[in-house]
Design a protein around this motif. Structure first.
Motif, PDB file in Angstrom:
ATOM      1  N   VAL A   9      34.990  44.552  40.149  1.00 56.08           N
ATOM      2  CA  VAL A   9      34.257  45.379  41.106  1.00 56.08           C
ATOM      3  C   VAL A   9      35.122  46.557  41.528  1.00 56.08           C
ATOM      4  O   VAL A   9      36.334  46.422  41.747  1.00 56.08           O
ATOM      5  N   SER A  10      34.503  47.727  41.593  1.00 56.84           N
ATOM      6  CA  SER A  10      35.108  48.929  42.157  1.00 56.84           C
ATOM      7  C   SER A  10      34.211  49.406  43.289  1.00 56.84           C
ATOM      8  O   SER A  10      33.028  49.041  43.359  1.00 56.84           O
ATOM      9  N   PHE A  11      34.753  50.242  44.162  1.00 52.77           N
ATOM     10  CA  PHE A  11      34.005  50.653  45.347  1.00 52.77           C
ATOM     11  C   PHE A  11      34.075  52.170  45.523  1.00 52.77           C
ATOM     12  O   PHE A  11      35.166  52.739  45.617  1.00 52.77           O
ATOM     13  N   TRP A  12      32.903  52.803  45.566  1.00 47.10           N
ATOM     14  CA  TRP A  12      32.807  54.195  45.987  1.00 47.10           C
ATOM     15  C   TRP A  12      32.677  54.196  47.500  1.00 47.10           C
ATOM     16  O   TRP A  12      31.695  53.671  48.040  1.00 47.10           O
ATOM     17  N   LEU A  13      33.658  54.747  48.213  1.00 46.45           N
ATOM     18  CA  LEU A  13      33.691  54.757  49.674  1.00 46.45           C
ATOM     19  C   LEU A  13      33.243  56.128  50.167  1.00 46.45           C
ATOM     20  O   LEU A  13      33.848  57.149  49.817  1.00 46.45           O
ATOM     21  N   VAL A  14      32.206  56.151  50.986  1.00 46.26           N
ATOM     22  CA  VAL A  14      31.578  57.399  51.416  1.00 46.26           C
ATOM     23  C   VAL A  14      31.831  57.581  52.907  1.00 46.26           C
ATOM     24  O   VAL A  14      31.452  56.725  53.717  1.00 46.26           O
ATOM     25  N   LEU A  64      37.826  53.307  45.028  1.00 48.91           N
ATOM     26  CA  LEU A  64      38.790  52.220  45.106  1.00 48.91           C
ATOM     27  C   LEU A  64      38.602  51.348  43.873  1.00 48.91           C
ATOM     28  O   LEU A  64      37.536  50.757  43.682  1.00 48.91           O
ATOM     29  N   THR A  65      39.631  51.251  43.034  1.00 52.04           N
ATOM     30  CA  THR A  65      39.473  50.567  41.758  1.00 52.04           C
ATOM     31  C   THR A  65      40.806  50.066  41.231  1.00 52.04           C
ATOM     32  O   THR A  65      41.866  50.567  41.633  1.00 52.04           O
ATOM     33  N   GLN A  66      40.759  49.086  40.349  1.00 49.31           N
ATOM     34  CA  GLN A  66      41.958  48.706  39.616  1.00 49.31           C
ATOM     35  C   GLN A  66      42.173  49.736  38.502  1.00 49.31           C
ATOM     36  O   GLN A  66      41.248  50.012  37.739  1.00 49.31           O
ATOM     37  N   PRO A  67      43.373  50.292  38.382  1.00 53.59           N
ATOM     38  CA  PRO A  67      43.612  51.276  37.329  1.00 53.59           C
ATOM     39  C   PRO A  67      43.742  50.610  35.960  1.00 53.59           C
ATOM     40  O   PRO A  67      44.029  49.407  35.864  1.00 53.59           O
ATOM     41  N   THR A  68      43.501  51.379  34.922  1.00 54.01           N
ATOM     42  CA  THR A  68      43.862  50.887  33.600  1.00 54.01           C
ATOM     43  C   THR A  68      45.378  50.731  33.552  1.00 54.01           C
ATOM     44  O   THR A  68      46.120  51.461  34.212  1.00 54.01           O
ATOM     45  N   CYS A  69      45.819  49.759  32.783  1.00 56.13           N
ATOM     46  CA  CYS A  69      47.253  49.527  32.617  1.00 56.13           C
ATOM     47  C   CYS A  69      47.570  49.602  31.128  1.00 56.13           C
ATOM     48  O   CYS A  69      47.082  48.780  30.337  1.00 56.13           O
ATOM     49  N   LEU A  70      48.334  50.617  30.742  1.00 54.53           N
ATOM     50  CA  LEU A  70      48.669  50.839  29.331  1.00 54.53           C
ATOM     51  C   LEU A  70      47.420  50.881  28.466  1.00 54.53           C
ATOM     52  O   LEU A  70      47.389  50.380  27.343  1.00 54.53           O
ATOM     53  N   GLY A  71      46.348  51.470  29.014  1.00 57.25           N
ATOM     54  CA  GLY A  71      45.121  51.686  28.258  1.00 57.25           C
ATOM     55  C   GLY A  71      44.088  50.593  28.375  1.00 57.25           C
ATOM     56  O   GLY A  71      42.936  50.786  27.960  1.00 57.25           O
TER      57      GLY A  71
END
Length: 257
Positions: free
Chosen positions: A103-108, A90-97
């Motif tokens: 914070v990003s989250f690895w959900l297991v 779960l993360t914010q994507p890059t936008c136009l590079g």
């Protein structure tokens, strides 16, 4: 869900506790991806330029030189969990590079149960530290479970690197809601992320760019705007200390509230 990845057009809130108060709420776009899957709408890409994209080099391991899923699996094995049934990011994507993710989250997951979350935190000074959140024996995490970890990395220059984080997670088929409370005596911050899950489409990407132009560039701009407001209110600036030696730290305790 029949399509993949998911687009969470949600909101984030921050509320500062203590003698200098400050609070805000902003709309934000997150994506929930299978790190091993490359499918998606035409305006979303993995590891290449697009309007929305997620790059392995931005996640898992050294900041800017990440390796993605293999790093997350290594952290889980070190904590005593062999390869689980499912891992998503779960993360914010890059936008136009352009990319910046507080914070990003690895959900297991094991089956339908959330059993672990790796909270991958980044600050504006180029540092990264991850908090590995789970219950004893990797028991299923419910929204009522509070997972506590010692704060180790400098995040806000207006908060000390001391105290604890209290994490709460709700992840189901329809909605994601995450609450993080930093508590340091009578000081601290409560931050939330919440939103409904929906399949990502070209239309949803375009709508996001219309609602929130420039994506993560907007995120970093708002961070600096809030920092300026705190400075004008008289908040004391703390210089950046040395980052933690550990790449990942485990939760220190857990409680059901």
């Amino acid at each position: 869900m029949t399509a993949w990845p998911d687009h969470i057009a949600g909101s984030t809130t921050h509320a500062r506790m203590g003698e200098i108060s400050n609070a805000f709420r902003y709309g934000v776009d997150f994506v929930l991806i299978d790190p091993e899957e490359r499918a998606g709408p035409a305006l979303f890409s993995r590891n290449r330029f697009n309007l929305f994209a997620v790059h392995d080099r931005h996640h898992g391991g050294e900041r800017g030189n990440g390796v993605g899923l293999s790093w997350a699996l290594e952290q889980l094995r070190a904590a005593g969990l062999d390869r689980p049934a499912k891992i998503t990011l779960l993360t914010q994507p890059t936008c136009l590079g352009y990319q910046f993710n507080p914070v990003s989250f690895w959900l297991v997951h094991e089956g339908d149960d959330l059993v672990c979350v790796i909270a991958e935190t980044n600050n504006t000074f180029g540092d990264r530290h991850s908090y590995l959140c789970h219950l004893p024996g990797f028991a299923p995490i419910s929204p009522k479970d509070t997972i506590t970890a010692v704060k180790l990395m400098h995040v806000s220059p207006f908060q000390d690197v001391s105290g604890t984080y209290r994490f709460n997670f709700l992840v189901d088929q329809d909605r994601i809601s995450i609450r993080i409370e930093h508590k340091n005596g009578d000081q601290g911050v409560i931050a939330t992320l919440s939103g409904r899950r929906a399949p990502m489409t070209n239309t949803s990407v375009l709508r996001a760019l219309i609602r929130r132009p420039l994506g993560t560039l907007r995120t970093i701009s708002l961070i600096y705007w809030q920092a300026l407001k705190l400075k004008l209110k008289g908040a004391v600036y703390r210089p950046r200390p040395s980052p933690p030696n550990e790449e990942t730290s485990a939760c220190s305790m857990s409680a059901n509230v």
